[in-house]
Design a protein around this motif. Structure first.
Motif, PDB file in Angstrom:
ATOM      1  N   THR A  66       0.811  -1.223   0.000  1.00 33.51           N
ATOM      2  CA  THR A  66       0.000   0.000   0.000  1.00 33.51           C
ATOM      3  C   THR A  66       0.846   1.275   0.000  1.00 33.51           C
ATOM      4  O   THR A  66       0.286   2.370  -0.045  1.00 33.51           O
ATOM      5  N   ARG A  67       2.155   1.130   0.027  1.00 36.76           N
ATOM      6  CA  ARG A  67       3.017   2.311  -0.055  1.00 36.76           C
ATOM      7  C   ARG A  67       2.982   2.875  -1.471  1.00 36.76           C
ATOM      8  O   ARG A  67       2.860   2.124  -2.454  1.00 36.76           O
ATOM      9  N   PRO A  68       3.093   4.182  -1.618  1.00 29.70           N
ATOM     10  CA  PRO A  68       3.130   4.766  -2.971  1.00 29.70           C
ATOM     11  C   PRO A  68       4.380   4.315  -3.731  1.00 29.70           C
ATOM     12  O   PRO A  68       5.412   3.997  -3.131  1.00 29.70           O
ATOM     13  N   SER A  69       4.278   4.307  -5.049  1.00 31.85           N
ATOM     14  CA  SER A  69       5.392   3.841  -5.882  1.00 31.85           C
ATOM     15  C   SER A  69       6.624   4.722  -5.747  1.00 31.85           C
ATOM     16  O   SER A  69       7.752   4.254  -5.960  1.00 31.85           O
ATOM     17  N   SER A  70       6.441   5.991  -5.414  1.00 29.11           N
ATOM     18  CA  SER A  70       7.600   6.859  -5.203  1.00 29.11           C
ATOM     19  C   SER A  70       8.395   6.448  -3.971  1.00 29.11           C
ATOM     20  O   SER A  70       9.606   6.687  -3.893  1.00 29.11           O
TER      21      SER A  70
END
Length: 370
Positions: A144-148
Motif C-alpha cells: 500500500t506504499r506509494p510507488s515513489s
C-alpha cells in the motif's frame, strides 16, 4: 454421576455464602432501642469477638475459594486430553510426549475451538499463527506504499517472499489445528504443511537472487530455474503418503536442509564475484548465514526430538522440539527479511548495469576484430 460431588460442593458453598450475607445484613440493619440509639452504630463501634472471628474467616476464605475455582477452570481446559498410549495409530508421532494429546475430534468446530485450550499442539498453533499475522501486516503495509516510496519491482519481489512465508505459516497452523480431525484430513493438511516449507524456501531465494545478481541477467535466471526445479522436487516428495510418517522424520529434515543449503552455492558465487568484504557488508550475506543457522538448528532439534527425548513427559506442553523449530522458522524469516531490506537499499540501477555491460561488450568486439 462423576459430576455429582462437584455440584454438591458448589451448593454447599452457595449456602454458606447466603448464610453469611444474611448474618451481615442482620448485623448492619439499624434497629433502634429505647434510648434512640441504633444497634448498628454500637455494633460498628464495639464489635463482639464472634463478629471478629466471622470477618477474619471471610477474608481467609477468599484466596482459598479463588484457588479452588482456578483448579476447576483448569480441569475444564485440559479434561479432554489423553495419553500417548490412547491415541490411534494415525495420531502417533512423538512417543516422548507422554500426555496432553487431543483425541480424535471429527468436528471442525471442535478442532478450531481447541486453539484456545491447553494441549501438546497449542504452542505449535500459536507460534505460526502469530507469525502469519505479523507477515500479513507487513505485506499489506508494503503493497500500500506509494510507488515513489517503494518501487513496483520491490513490491513484486518482496511480495513473493511474504506470500511464501504466509503460505508456509498458514498451512502449518491449519495442520496443527486440524491434525486430530480424522486420518484423511490429517493426511491432506500434513502434505500442505510440507509443501509450505518448500514454497517458503523458494520464495526466500527469489528476492535475494534478484538483488544479489541484479546486473547478471544470465546468472540470475539460471539460479532461479535451479531453485524452482529443486523446490518442485521437494513438493513432489511431500505428496508421498509415507513422507509424513514418523519413520521418515529424519529424511524430511535432511531433505529440507539440503534444499536450504543450496543457498550457499549462489552465496559463494556472490562472494567470488564481488569480494568477501562487499558481500558481508553491502551484500548482507551475514544475514543469510544467520538465517541458515536458525533453520539448520531448528531442523536438527526437530529430527533429534530434543529436549523431550532427554526427559520424556516433562516437555509435553511447553518447550518441545517442534515448538522450538517453529520459533526458529519465524525468527529466520524475520532475519531474512531484514537482510533483504539491507541488500535492496544498495542495489544498482539499470543505468549502472548498462555502464558496466557496455565496456565489456566493446572489449569483446575489439578482441574479435583486432
Amino acid at each position: 454421576m462423576e459430576n455429582e460431588p462437584l455440584v454438591k460442593n458448589y451448593d454447599s458453598d452457595e449456602q454458606d455464602v447466603r448464610r453469611r450475607l444474611l448474618a451481615d445484613r442482620t448485623i448492619s440493619e439499624p434497629n433502634h432501642d429505647k434510648d434512640g440509639q441504633s444497634t448498628y452504630s454500637r455494633s460498628r463501634s464495639t464489635p463482639s469477638g464472634d463478629e471478629k472471628d466471622d470477618s477474619i474467616d471471610t477474608v481467609l476464605d477468599v484466596p482459598t475459594k479463588c484457588v479452588e475455582q482456578a483448579k476447576e477452570v483448569g480441569k475444564l481446559v485440559v479434561q479432554y486430553v489423553v495419553d500417548h498410549t490412547h491415541l490411534p495409530h494415525w495420531l502417533l508421532d512423538n512417543e516422548y510426549l507422554v500426555s496432553g494429546h487431543r483425541p480424535p475430534m471429527p468436528s471442525f468446530n471442535q478442532c478450531f475451538a481447541s486453539i484456545f485450550r491447553i494441549h501438546t499442539e497449542t504452542v505449535n498453533i500459536w507460534t505460526h499463527l502469530v507469525g502469519t499475522l505479523i507477515f500479513v501486516i507487513i505485506f499489506f503495509y508494503l503493497v500500500t506504499r506509494p510507488s515513489s516510496e517503494v518501487p513496483i519491482e520491490k513490491k513484486i519481489t518482496f511480495g513473493l517472499f511474504f506470500l511464501g512465508a504466509i503460505t508456509c505459516l498458514l498451512f502449518s497452523t491449519l495442520y496443527h489445528t486440524l491434525s486430530c480431525h480424522s486420518q484423511q484430513v490429517s493426511k491432506v493438511f500434513s502434505k500442505l504443511d510440507y509443501c509450505g516449507i518448500s514454497i517458503l524456501i523458494i520464495a526466500s531465494f527469489i528476492p535475494w537472487i534478484y538483488y544479489g545478481f541484479y546486473c547478471e541477467f544470465g546468472t540470475k535466471i539460471a539460479y532461479l530455474l535451479i531453485t524452482a526445479l529443486l523446490g518442485s522436487g521437494c513438493i513432489i516428495a511431500s505428496m508421498w503418503d509415507k513422507f509424513a510418517t514418523p519413520e521418515y522424520r529424519t529424511c524430511r529434515a535432511l531433505l529440507f536442509m539440503a534444499f536450504g543449503l543450496f543457498g550457499f552455492v549462489p552465496t559463494c558465487h556472490y562472494v567470488l564475484l564481488f569480494g568477501f568484504k562487499y558481500a558481508f557488508t553491502t551484500g548482507a550475506a551475514q544475514w543469510l548465514v544467520v538465517m541458515a543457522l536458525l533453520y539448520i538448528t531448528g531442523a536438527c532439534l526437530y529430527a533429534a526430538r530434543i529436549p523431550e527425548r532427554l526427559a520424556p513427559g516433562y516437555f509435553d506442553i511447553w518447550f518441545q522440539s517442534h515448538q522450538i523449530f517453529h520459533i526458529f522458522v519465524v525468527a529466520a524469516a524475520c532475519v531474512h527479511y531484514y537482510g533483504l531490506c539491507v541488500l535492496s537499499m544498495h542495489q544498482p540501477n539499470f543505468n549502472d548495469c548498462r555502464k558496466g555491460i557496455a565496456p565489456a561488450i566493446s572489449n569483446v568486439v575489439n578482441s574479435v576484430f583486432n
